[in-house]
Design a protein around this motif. Sequence first.
Motif, PDB file in Angstrom:
ATOM      1  N   VAL A  72       0.863  -1.182   0.000  1.00  0.00           N
ATOM      2  CA  VAL A  72       0.000   0.000   0.000  1.00  0.00           C
ATOM      3  C   VAL A  72       0.897   1.229   0.000  1.00  0.00           C
ATOM      4  O   VAL A  72       1.792   1.354   0.836  1.00  0.00           O
ATOM      5  CB  VAL A  72      -0.929   0.016   1.226  1.00  0.00           C
ATOM      6  N   SER A  73       0.660   2.135  -0.938  1.00  0.00           N
ATOM      7  CA  SER A  73       1.532   3.301  -1.047  1.00  0.00           C
ATOM      8  C   SER A  73       0.723   4.544  -1.389  1.00  0.00           C
ATOM      9  O   SER A  73      -0.511   4.517  -1.426  1.00  0.00           O
ATOM     10  CB  SER A  73       2.607   3.043  -2.106  1.00  0.00           C
ATOM     11  N   GLY A  74       1.442   5.645  -1.650  1.00  0.00           N
ATOM     12  CA  GLY A  74       0.808   6.936  -1.884  1.00  0.00           C
ATOM     13  C   GLY A  74       0.526   7.224  -3.336  1.00  0.00           C
ATOM     14  O   GLY A  74       0.690   6.376  -4.221  1.00  0.00           O
ATOM     15  N   ASP A  75       0.109   8.470  -3.595  1.00  0.00           N
ATOM     16  CA  ASP A  75      -0.260   8.920  -4.943  1.00  0.00           C
ATOM     17  C   ASP A  75       0.872   8.742  -5.952  1.00  0.00           C
ATOM     18  O   ASP A  75       2.053   8.784  -5.621  1.00  0.00           O
ATOM     19  CB  ASP A  75      -0.612  10.407  -4.901  1.00  0.00           C
ATOM     20  N   ASN A  76       0.461   8.548  -7.205  1.00  0.00           N
ATOM     21  CA  ASN A  76       1.382   8.567  -8.349  1.00  0.00           C
ATOM     22  C   ASN A  76       2.469   7.506  -8.230  1.00  0.00           C
ATOM     23  O   ASN A  76       3.640   7.753  -8.550  1.00  0.00           O
ATOM     24  CB  ASN A  76       1.995   9.966  -8.499  1.00  0.00           C
ATOM     25  N   PHE A  95       5.449  -9.337  -4.149  1.00  0.00           N
ATOM     26  CA  PHE A  95       4.223  -8.540  -4.150  1.00  0.00           C
ATOM     27  C   PHE A  95       3.320  -8.947  -5.312  1.00  0.00           C
ATOM     28  O   PHE A  95       3.735  -8.973  -6.464  1.00  0.00           O
ATOM     29  CB  PHE A  95       4.547  -7.051  -4.227  1.00  0.00           C
ATOM     30  N   LYS A  96       2.079  -9.266  -4.984  1.00  0.00           N
ATOM     31  CA  LYS A  96       1.084  -9.662  -5.982  1.00  0.00           C
ATOM     32  C   LYS A  96       0.084  -8.546  -6.255  1.00  0.00           C
ATOM     33  O   LYS A  96      -0.536  -8.509  -7.318  1.00  0.00           O
ATOM     34  CB  LYS A  96       0.311 -10.892  -5.493  1.00  0.00           C
ATOM     35  N   VAL A  97      -0.097  -7.667  -5.252  1.00  0.00           N
ATOM     36  CA  VAL A  97      -1.093  -6.598  -5.339  1.00  0.00           C
ATOM     37  C   VAL A  97      -0.467  -5.304  -4.851  1.00  0.00           C
ATOM     38  O   VAL A  97       0.287  -5.299  -3.874  1.00  0.00           O
ATOM     39  CB  VAL A  97      -2.330  -6.931  -4.468  1.00  0.00           C
ATOM     40  N   ILE A  98      -0.759  -4.202  -5.549  1.00  0.00           N
ATOM     41  CA  ILE A  98      -0.322  -2.876  -5.108  1.00  0.00           C
ATOM     42  C   ILE A  98      -1.554  -1.989  -5.028  1.00  0.00           C
ATOM     43  O   ILE A  98      -2.338  -1.919  -5.981  1.00  0.00           O
ATOM     44  CB  ILE A  98       0.702  -2.257  -6.074  1.00  0.00           C
ATOM     45  N   LEU A 117      -1.622  -7.119  -9.737  1.00  0.00           N
ATOM     46  CA  LEU A 117      -2.899  -6.406  -9.739  1.00  0.00           C
ATOM     47  C   LEU A 117      -2.725  -5.038  -9.082  1.00  0.00           C
ATOM     48  O   LEU A 117      -2.564  -4.955  -7.863  1.00  0.00           O
ATOM     49  CB  LEU A 117      -3.952  -7.223  -8.995  1.00  0.00           C
ATOM     50  N   PRO A 118      -2.747  -3.942  -9.867  1.00  0.00           N
ATOM     51  CA  PRO A 118      -2.694  -2.598  -9.276  1.00  0.00           C
ATOM     52  C   PRO A 118      -4.118  -2.122  -8.991  1.00  0.00           C
ATOM     53  O   PRO A 118      -4.979  -2.134  -9.879  1.00  0.00           O
ATOM     54  CB  PRO A 118      -2.032  -1.768 -10.385  1.00  0.00           C
ATOM     55  N   ILE A 119      -4.380  -1.713  -7.783  1.00  0.00           N
ATOM     56  CA  ILE A 119      -5.726  -1.323  -7.367  1.00  0.00           C
ATOM     57  C   ILE A 119      -5.742   0.145  -6.966  1.00  0.00           C
ATOM     58  O   ILE A 119      -4.958   0.570  -6.120  1.00  0.00           O
ATOM     59  CB  ILE A 119      -6.204  -2.187  -6.182  1.00  0.00           C
ATOM     60  N   VAL A 120      -6.640   0.892  -7.571  1.00  0.00           N
ATOM     61  CA  VAL A 120      -6.835   2.295  -7.210  1.00  0.00           C
ATOM     62  C   VAL A 120      -7.989   2.395  -6.222  1.00  0.00           C
ATOM     63  O   VAL A 120      -9.127   2.034  -6.543  1.00  0.00           O
ATOM     64  CB  VAL A 120      -7.140   3.156  -8.455  1.00  0.00           C
ATOM     65  N   LEU A 121      -7.689   2.861  -5.020  1.00  0.00           N
ATOM     66  CA  LEU A 121      -8.708   3.168  -4.027  1.00  0.00           C
ATOM     67  C   LEU A 121      -8.665   4.662  -3.719  1.00  0.00           C
ATOM     68  O   LEU A 121      -7.703   5.350  -4.085  1.00  0.00           O
ATOM     69  CB  LEU A 121      -8.480   2.370  -2.737  1.00  0.00           C
ATOM     70  N   SER A 122      -9.659   5.153  -3.061  1.00  0.00           N
ATOM     71  CA  SER A 122      -9.673   6.573  -2.712  1.00  0.00           C
ATOM     72  C   SER A 122      -8.561   6.877  -1.708  1.00  0.00           C
ATOM     73  O   SER A 122      -8.006   5.972  -1.074  1.00  0.00           O
ATOM     74  CB  SER A 122     -11.023   6.956  -2.099  1.00  0.00           C
ATOM     75  N   GLU A 123      -8.246   8.156  -1.564  1.00  0.00           N
ATOM     76  CA  GLU A 123      -7.219   8.552  -0.597  1.00  0.00           C
ATOM     77  C   GLU A 123      -7.618   8.147   0.818  1.00  0.00           C
ATOM     78  O   GLU A 123      -6.762   7.725   1.610  1.00  0.00           O
ATOM     79  CB  GLU A 123      -6.980  10.060  -0.677  1.00  0.00           C
ATOM     80  N   GLU A 124      -8.912   8.259   1.131  1.00  0.00           N
ATOM     81  CA  GLU A 124      -9.384   7.898   2.465  1.00  0.00           C
ATOM     82  C   GLU A 124      -9.248   6.394   2.705  1.00  0.00           C
ATOM     83  O   GLU A 124      -8.812   5.965   3.789  1.00  0.00           O
ATOM     84  CB  GLU A 124     -10.847   8.324   2.646  1.00  0.00           C
ATOM     85  N   GLU A 125      -9.614   5.592   1.724  1.00  0.00           N
ATOM     86  CA  GLU A 125      -9.522   4.135   1.859  1.00  0.00           C
ATOM     87  C   GLU A 125      -8.071   3.680   1.955  1.00  0.00           C
ATOM     88  O   GLU A 125      -7.727   2.828   2.777  1.00  0.00           O
ATOM     89  CB  GLU A 125     -10.226   3.462   0.680  1.00  0.00           C
ATOM     90  N   THR A 126      -7.230   4.274   1.121  1.00  0.00           N
ATOM     91  CA  THR A 126      -5.807   3.935   1.160  1.00  0.00           C
ATOM     92  C   THR A 126      -5.187   4.343   2.496  1.00  0.00           C
ATOM     93  O   THR A 126      -4.409   3.586   3.085  1.00  0.00           O
ATOM     94  CB  THR A 126      -5.054   4.627   0.005  1.00  0.00           C
ATOM     95  N   ALA A 127      -5.536   5.522   2.975  1.00  0.00           N
ATOM     96  CA  ALA A 127      -5.007   6.016   4.251  1.00  0.00           C
ATOM     97  C   ALA A 127      -5.433   5.114   5.406  1.00  0.00           C
ATOM     98  O   ALA A 127      -4.659   4.885   6.344  1.00  0.00           O
ATOM     99  CB  ALA A 127      -5.470   7.449   4.496  1.00  0.00           C
TER     100      ALA A 127
END
Length: 204
Positions: A72-76, A95-98, A117-127
């Motif tokens: 799990v990481s930050g933007d961009n 790592f299988k998922v980011i 599998l790269p997954i885009v979640l919202s900033e709130e969900e990622t945080a």
Amino acid sequence: MEPIRVHEGKVCPLNRANVDTDQIVPKQFLKRIERQGFGQFLFYHWRYDHKGNERSDFVLNNPIYKGASILVSGDNFGCGSSREHAPWALLDFGFKVIIAPSFADIFYNNCLQNGILPIVLSEEETAFLMEKAEVGSLKVRVDLPEQTVHCEAFHFTARFDIDPYRKQCLLNGWDEIALTLQLEDKIRAFEEKWKEEGENMGIA
């Protein structure tokens, strides 16, 4: 590549934005021609000091996150050069998922083509996931058919989007070579017809 359907794994929190591909795998390690073996160089300048000793303050060197398969990481995430070695290094490390709020486009596509599998979640969900993983060991269940990320311990569920074609490729473990081989009979028939026509024209 290996299919991905439902993956449950430990989360490693990399609380940094704009993680570029030169940090994921530095340029001096790009001389290898095979895809395997890049995991040892993953985040090399962050993992090791100038003498090659592990940096105790870097998250991947923390024993709590040993064996983590979800990052799990930050933007961009994955910005910078388009080197395909970056997903190779992440996959080779385990790592299988980011999960991140956003990815660089080329890196995102390179992940999909290499079985990550790269997954885009919202900033709130990622945080939320970042915060819980930083406290201690956190396990998350990623369901690709349902397109959900679920953490039972905190009653957390988030949905993510993915292109249907890319989804099918990951579910079946299809890379571009595998997709081409599905047309092997048609390719062979075309080559035989081409050869026959060439012989009839006296050019084969």
